[in-house]
Write a protein that holds these residues in place. Structure first.
Motif, PDB file in Angstrom:
ATOM      1  N   PRO A   2     -72.885 -34.596  86.963  1.00 13.31           N
ATOM      2  CA  PRO A   2     -74.214 -35.012  86.538  1.00 13.31           C
ATOM      3  C   PRO A   2     -74.595 -34.383  85.165  1.00 13.31           C
ATOM      4  CG  PRO A   2     -74.283 -33.458  88.182  1.00 13.31           C
ATOM      5  CD  PRO A   2     -72.945 -33.759  88.157  1.00 13.31           C
ATOM      6  N   SER A   4     -77.721 -33.755  81.993  1.00 15.60           N
ATOM      7  CA  SER A   4     -79.042 -34.101  81.932  1.00 15.60           C
ATOM      8  C   SER A   4     -79.190 -35.206  80.962  1.00 15.60           C
ATOM      9  CB  SER A   4     -79.627 -32.990  81.124  1.00 15.60           C
ATOM     10  OG  SER A   4     -79.374 -32.630  79.938  1.00 15.60           O
ATOM     11  N   SER A  18     -76.376 -28.956  81.005  1.00 15.28           N
ATOM     12  CA  SER A  18     -75.671 -29.648  82.029  1.00 15.28           C
ATOM     13  C   SER A  18     -76.377 -29.111  83.386  1.00 15.28           C
ATOM     14  CB  SER A  18     -74.213 -29.242  82.057  1.00 15.28           C
ATOM     15  OG  SER A  18     -73.655 -29.717  81.007  1.00 15.28           O
ATOM     16  N   GLU A  19     -76.160 -29.658  84.401  1.00 15.66           N
ATOM     17  CA  GLU A  19     -76.624 -29.233  85.732  1.00 15.66           C
ATOM     18  C   GLU A  19     -75.384 -29.208  86.495  1.00 15.66           C
ATOM     19  OE1 GLU A  19     -79.331 -32.226  86.967  1.00 15.66           O
ATOM     20  OE2 GLU A  19     -80.942 -31.824  85.475  1.00 15.66           O
ATOM     21  N   VAL A  21     -74.189 -28.625  90.369  1.00 15.76           N
ATOM     22  CA  VAL A  21     -74.580 -29.021  91.716  1.00 15.76           C
ATOM     23  C   VAL A  21     -73.771 -28.275  92.570  1.00 15.76           C
ATOM     24  CG1 VAL A  21     -74.883 -30.840  93.490  1.00 15.76           C
ATOM     25  CG2 VAL A  21     -75.244 -31.373  90.962  1.00 15.76           C
ATOM     26  N   GLN A  27     -78.667 -30.153  98.117  1.00 14.94           N
ATOM     27  CA  GLN A  27     -78.058 -30.024  96.900  1.00 14.94           C
ATOM     28  C   GLN A  27     -79.099 -29.047  95.960  1.00 14.94           C
ATOM     29  OE1 GLN A  27     -75.362 -31.270  95.737  1.00 14.94           O
ATOM     30  NE2 GLN A  27     -74.871 -31.884  97.726  1.00 14.94           N
ATOM     31  N   GLN A  28     -78.485 -28.093  95.304  1.00 17.03           N
ATOM     32  CA  GLN A  28     -79.273 -27.436  94.300  1.00 17.03           C
ATOM     33  C   GLN A  28     -78.828 -27.909  92.917  1.00 17.03           C
ATOM     34  OE1 GLN A  28     -78.856 -23.490  95.578  1.00 17.03           O
ATOM     35  NE2 GLN A  28     -79.696 -23.846  97.788  1.00 17.03           N
ATOM     36  N   ARG A  29     -79.529 -27.715  91.942  1.00 17.09           N
ATOM     37  CA  ARG A  29     -79.158 -28.000  90.568  1.00 17.09           C
ATOM     38  C   ARG A  29     -79.741 -26.692  89.770  1.00 17.09           C
ATOM     39  NH1 ARG A  29     -77.971 -33.064  90.003  1.00 17.09           N
ATOM     40  NH2 ARG A  29     -78.323 -34.523  91.470  1.00 17.09           N
ATOM     41  N   LYS A  31     -79.639 -25.600  85.835  1.00 14.42           N
ATOM     42  CA  LYS A  31     -79.477 -26.247  84.255  1.00 14.42           C
ATOM     43  C   LYS A  31     -78.758 -24.892  83.395  1.00 14.42           C
ATOM     44  CE  LYS A  31     -83.196 -29.099  83.488  1.00 14.42           C
ATOM     45  NZ  LYS A  31     -82.634 -30.341  82.961  1.00 14.42           N
TER      46      LYS A  31
END
Length: 134
Positions: A2, A4, A18-19, A21, A27-29, A31
């Protein structure tokens, strides 16, 4: 992988953030700025490298046996082992969960880093094509 949302245009600008994961129960994101990825990956990897042997040692060394061979020491050993190794809320389980989170972070950052390299190669190839007149 994924990334942004960014307006159409230069891919390197689109990938400025970017994220990553991480797996696990939720799920944690996070940046991650492009320039910080190698440093972050190395920091998470160092922490994982330090934790892994400790978790391995804990698996074998944390469990205790009844020291006096009587009912009291048997009960104490059983309760200690339950809290440190056997139950779902045991200390060893928490350490293993932390180890898995570190591993997931390293893998996610490696994936993002590979993505950046691929985009940069593509941009370089595109510029080379433009300069050669193709």
């Amino acid at each position: 992988m994924p990334f942004s949302n960014a307006p159409n245009g230069d891919l390197s600008r689109q990938l400025a953030t970017s994220e990553a994961v991480s797996g696990g129960s939720g799920q944690q994101r996070m940046k991650v700025e492009k320039a910080a990825i190698p440093t972050m990956r190395k920091a998470f990897q160092r922490a994982l490298d330090r934790l892994t042997p400790e978790v391995g040692q804990a698996r074998s060394d944390l469990r205790i046996r009844p020291w006096a061979g009587d009912p009291v020491s048997s009960e104490a050993a059983a309760k200690f082992n339950d809290r440190s190794v056997d139950s779902g809320e045991a200390a060893l389980g928490a350490l293993e969960g932390y180890q898995q989170q570190l591993n997931n972070a390293v893998l996610a950052l490696e994936e993002i880093e590979r993505g950046y390299r691929g985009v940069e190669r593509g941009n370089r190839d595109l510029m080379d094509d433009k300069q050669s007149g193709c």
